[in-house]
Design an enzyme around this catalytic site. Structure first.
Site, PDB file in Angstrom:
ATOM      1  N   HIS A  24       0.855  -1.182   0.000  1.00  0.00           N
ATOM      2  CA  HIS A  24       0.000   0.000   0.000  1.00  0.00           C
ATOM      3  C   HIS A  24       0.894   1.235   0.000  1.00  0.00           C
ATOM      4  O   HIS A  24       2.096   1.136   0.242  1.00  0.00           O
ATOM      5  CB  HIS A  24      -0.915   0.018   1.232  1.00  0.00           C
ATOM      6  CG  HIS A  24      -0.145   0.116   2.511  1.00  0.00           C
ATOM      7  ND1 HIS A  24       0.320  -0.994   3.183  1.00  0.00           N
ATOM      8  CD2 HIS A  24       0.281   1.189   3.222  1.00  0.00           C
ATOM      9  CE1 HIS A  24       0.989  -0.608   4.257  1.00  0.00           C
ATOM     10  NE2 HIS A  24       0.983   0.721   4.305  1.00  0.00           N
ATOM     11  N   HIS A  74       5.830   6.483  -0.784  1.00  0.00           N
ATOM     12  CA  HIS A  74       6.611   5.277  -1.068  1.00  0.00           C
ATOM     13  C   HIS A  74       5.772   4.030  -0.794  1.00  0.00           C
ATOM     14  O   HIS A  74       4.763   4.096  -0.107  1.00  0.00           O
ATOM     15  CB  HIS A  74       7.891   5.245  -0.223  1.00  0.00           C
ATOM     16  CG  HIS A  74       7.633   5.058   1.233  1.00  0.00           C
ATOM     17  ND1 HIS A  74       7.248   6.112   2.054  1.00  0.00           N
ATOM     18  CD2 HIS A  74       7.672   3.957   2.018  1.00  0.00           C
ATOM     19  CE1 HIS A  74       7.079   5.655   3.279  1.00  0.00           C
ATOM     20  NE2 HIS A  74       7.320   4.349   3.285  1.00  0.00           N
TER      21      HIS A  74
END
Length: 179
Positions: free
Chosen positions: A38, A121
């Protein structure tokens, strides 16, 4: 009772499988399972039931358009003492706006401000005693990697189930549409 929560963009299964093929060549890497991939928008930490209701209401009120983003080159946190290997995320201004909206929602729900700078990220692995030269080799291997355009159509509120000595389980408990 408190819940450990965060908001994130989920990663499509096909993209996660593509990233899984990169999982090699890094000693000391504890690779994240596909279901944990995620892009964290805001970590909320431990939240009680009342705060959860307020947070859910605030997140539900976010009205932002869908947007495209792309995963790219790897890097790591921890410079000379690496602890996290990640893939970069380019979502431009829309991704930053969504992060800011999640931060405002958290503040309106009575949660403390996030003090860390938002660095979009996707965490690939947590590292333990990983030689920097092997990380550089991994990063070099991903220099040309691009996921291609992915669409952020919604974001989710996740509950983290910590498991001592094992990978945490992340459970989506609410989805919030974009667009």
């Amino acid at each position: 009772m408190s819940l450990r929560l965060f908001a994130a963009l989920p990663i499509e299964r096909d993209t996660a499988r593509e990233l899984k093929r990169l999982h090699k060549g890094v000693p000391g890497a504890r690779w994240r399972p596909l279901e944990n991939f995620h892009i964290t928008l805001r970590f909320f930490g431990d939240v009680d039931e009342r705060q959860l209701e307020d947070l859910d209401a605030e997140l539900s009120a976010i009205m932002l358009p869908q947007f495209a983003y792309e995963l790219g080159t790897a890097n790591w946190f921890g410079k000379s003492d690496p602890h996290t290997l990640w893939m970069s995320v380019d979502g431009g201004e829309p991704l930053l706006e969504l992060n800011a909206a999640c931060e405002r929602a958290a503040r309106r729900a009575g949660l403390k401000a996030e003090t860390r700078h938002f660095k979009p990220h996707l965490t690939m692995a947590y590292l333990h005693n990983t030689p920097v030269d092997r990380l550089r080799s991994f990063v070099d291997r991903t220099l040309d990697y691009r996921s291609g355009p992915l669409m952020a159509q919604y974001f989710s509120l996740y509950k983290s189930h910590p498991r001592k000595g094992e990978t945490n389980i992340y459970e989506p408990i609410a989805d919030y549409p974009l667009g």
